[in-house]
Scaffold this active site. Structure first.
Site, PDB file in Angstrom:
ATOM      1  N   CYS A  29      -3.619  -0.943  -2.069  1.00 27.06           N
ATOM      2  CA  CYS A  29      -3.815   0.469  -2.385  1.00 27.06           C
ATOM      3  C   CYS A  29      -4.748   0.587  -3.582  1.00 27.06           C
ATOM      4  CB  CYS A  29      -2.462   1.088  -2.712  1.00 27.06           C
ATOM      5  SG  CYS A  29      -2.568   2.766  -3.328  1.00 27.06           S
ATOM      6  N   CYS A  44     -11.184   3.540  -1.033  1.00 30.41           N
ATOM      7  CA  CYS A  44      -9.881   3.926  -0.492  1.00 30.41           C
ATOM      8  C   CYS A  44      -9.778   3.257   0.864  1.00 30.41           C
ATOM      9  CB  CYS A  44      -9.766   5.446  -0.354  1.00 30.41           C
ATOM     10  SG  CYS A  44      -8.324   5.995   0.590  1.00 30.41           S
ATOM     11  N   ASP A  87       0.864  -1.177   0.000  1.00 27.80           N
ATOM     12  CA  ASP A  87       0.000   0.000   0.000  1.00 27.80           C
ATOM     13  C   ASP A  87       0.903   1.231   0.000  1.00 27.80           C
ATOM     14  OD1 ASP A  87      -2.459   1.463   0.286  1.00 27.80           O
ATOM     15  OD2 ASP A  87      -1.919   1.855   2.363  1.00 27.80           O
ATOM     16  N   SER A  88       0.326   2.373  -0.322  1.00 24.55           N
ATOM     17  CA  SER A  88       1.103   3.616  -0.290  1.00 24.55           C
ATOM     18  C   SER A  88       1.468   4.018   1.139  1.00 24.55           C
ATOM     19  CB  SER A  88       0.319   4.739  -0.952  1.00 24.55           C
ATOM     20  OG  SER A  88      -0.918   4.915  -0.295  1.00 24.55           O
ATOM     21  N   GLU A 133      -6.093  10.434   8.826  1.00 23.07           N
ATOM     22  CA  GLU A 133      -4.698  10.506   9.283  1.00 23.07           C
ATOM     23  C   GLU A 133      -4.557  11.421  10.492  1.00 23.07           C
ATOM     24  OE1 GLU A 133      -1.998  10.891   5.963  1.00 23.07           O
ATOM     25  OE2 GLU A 133      -2.395   8.768   5.578  1.00 23.07           O
TER      26      GLU A 133
END
Lengths: 282, 282
Positions: free
Chosen positions: A83, A199, A20-21, A163
């Site tokens: 991702c 996402c 994943d990123s 985040e």
């Protein structure tokens, strides 16, 4: 490039590689670990270059190939592209580059689940800017149901909210309303009955999204569907580990290991020990 | 590494190199262009690896050195670090690596302006997570006023809001209130009279920030202070171009040029022609 593989009973012991990123894919890892507790999991988060969601398709594809190559070098029996952005733009390139290694992406799994969940065939995809621009969900859904109507909405701020650790409350609701109102109001979306969380960050906002979208809309989180697809593929290829075993989980990050462990724990829903995280350079 | 420089009258014709992690530094470029319209400006936005604000200091320093090296190779007479995060962690390394090239960063300029603007010496810095963690503003402010009290607040969501183009309205106010309330309420911040916008994205939110913070608090945007510092340094070193000239502006981006031109135009406050943007690989 083409490779020959070791016998299945040896390969079965290798970990499943997940990339994943950043840390979002840990929501996918969690679903895989729940479904397949015996499996070893090796996770790579390209935290030094995140987010992929606002980068060009060419850059994302290059990053995905580098990340996958690193996992393949360490030895994996299957590659999972957790991702959405990378899955949307790099799946064909990854499958070609690492054949015959099985490669599974979240977009195909999410599309599959959406088509099963929707009666009307009117489906909305919430994703990052790159995923929306690439149109991969739309193609994957239409390939499964030709008369489906697919609406897409880029929700960049959802990533930042998660985040920041802001996953509920009036502010999150206001952002969700801003993004969802056009979808819920537009005449063209009449009969919308399925929202794909396109996402890996978005499952952490599912409470608020569900509340704003209303009870008649089903939310699809591709993590569980991916886990099922992995289980099926491993079983077919005789690559499952013995069910009594307990698989270890190891983590690689391209930026600071401590930050990965700290922020990642929120996505995994369990503590990540710093000793289980290794910083790598791609 | 040390370099010898060509004579000042030849060097004066070279552009000023400005680098940032993305498009935010264009607010700094705008301030420089206004103050020094005769100067050629060469801007590099490392859009493929943005944002720097959530990356480790080691990664940011490495990226900054690569970006600066690229500008130096093309030929510049001065380096401006328009990215607060890079300025906070990489200034000493940049100055040492490219000496005797003059290097100017936004953090020092912002600290200078804050100390001039504040009577009480109680100053709050709004910045990205990395900039706050590095404590560079605090050090730079205290070096200028030893009794200053510096409060720092990471405002990651401000970056996402600006990139989404959401710069005013109730949602932006709610986010600003969330970040500013602890600063404005805390007893320790008594007498707070200066807010430093320690990220180049934040000037686009200054209307809302000013409204939430109240009229008695001065906002400091380091763009103008940097422009003044550049003008002073160039004058001292006889490196200013003739005032009648009109400088060209060129843009480099490490990710998609079209996206840079589109999003960048918002930050610059003027259209960026796609023909003026070149994609480069660092």
């Amino acid at each position: 490039m083409s490779r020959t593989l070791s016998p299945a009973r040896e390969r079965a012991q290798l970990p499943i590689g997940i990339f994943d990123s950043g840390v979002g894919g840990l929501t996918v890892l969690r679903a895989i670990a729940t479904r397949l507790p015996a499996e070893q999991l090796l996770y790579l988060g390209d935290t030094a270059r995140l987010p992929y969601g606002t980068k060009s398709a060419a850059s994302v594809a290059r990053y995905a190939l580098q990340a996958a190559a690193h996992l393949v070098e360490r030895g994996i029996k299957m590659l999972v592209v957790a991702c959405n952005t990378a899955s949307a733009v790099a799946m064909p390139a990854l499958a070609a580059e690492f054949a015959p290694l099985p490669v599974i992406g979240v977009v195909e799994a999410g599309a599959e689940a959406a088509v099963r969940a929707s009666r009307s065939g009117h489906i909305a995809v919430l994703a990052t800017e790159s995923t929306v621009r690439g149109g991969a969900y739309e193609r994957a859904i239409r390939a499964r149901r030709a008369d489906a109507r697919v609406f897409s909405q880029a929700c960049s701020l959802f990533v930042a909210l998660v985040e920041e650790g802001w996953t509920q409350g009036p502010l999150v609701e206001a952002v969700a309303r801003e993004y969802l109102q056009p979808l819920l109001a537009e005449k063209t979306c009449d009969g919308l009955d399925c929202l794909v969380l396109g996402c890996t960050h978005f499952p952490l906002l599912s409470g608020t999204i569900r509340q704003v979208a209303g009870a008649e809309v089903t939310l699809v989180d591709s993590g569980e569907t991916v886990a099922q697809a992995i289980a099926d593929t491993l079983a077919q290829q005789l690559l499952l580990r013995a069910p009594g075993l307990r698989g270890a989980h190891r983590f690689l990050a391209t930026d600071d290991a401590a930050r990965f462990a700290r922020v990642g724990s929120r996505f995994l829903g369990a503590e990540i020990a710093l000793t289980d995280v290794e910083q790598v350079d791609l």
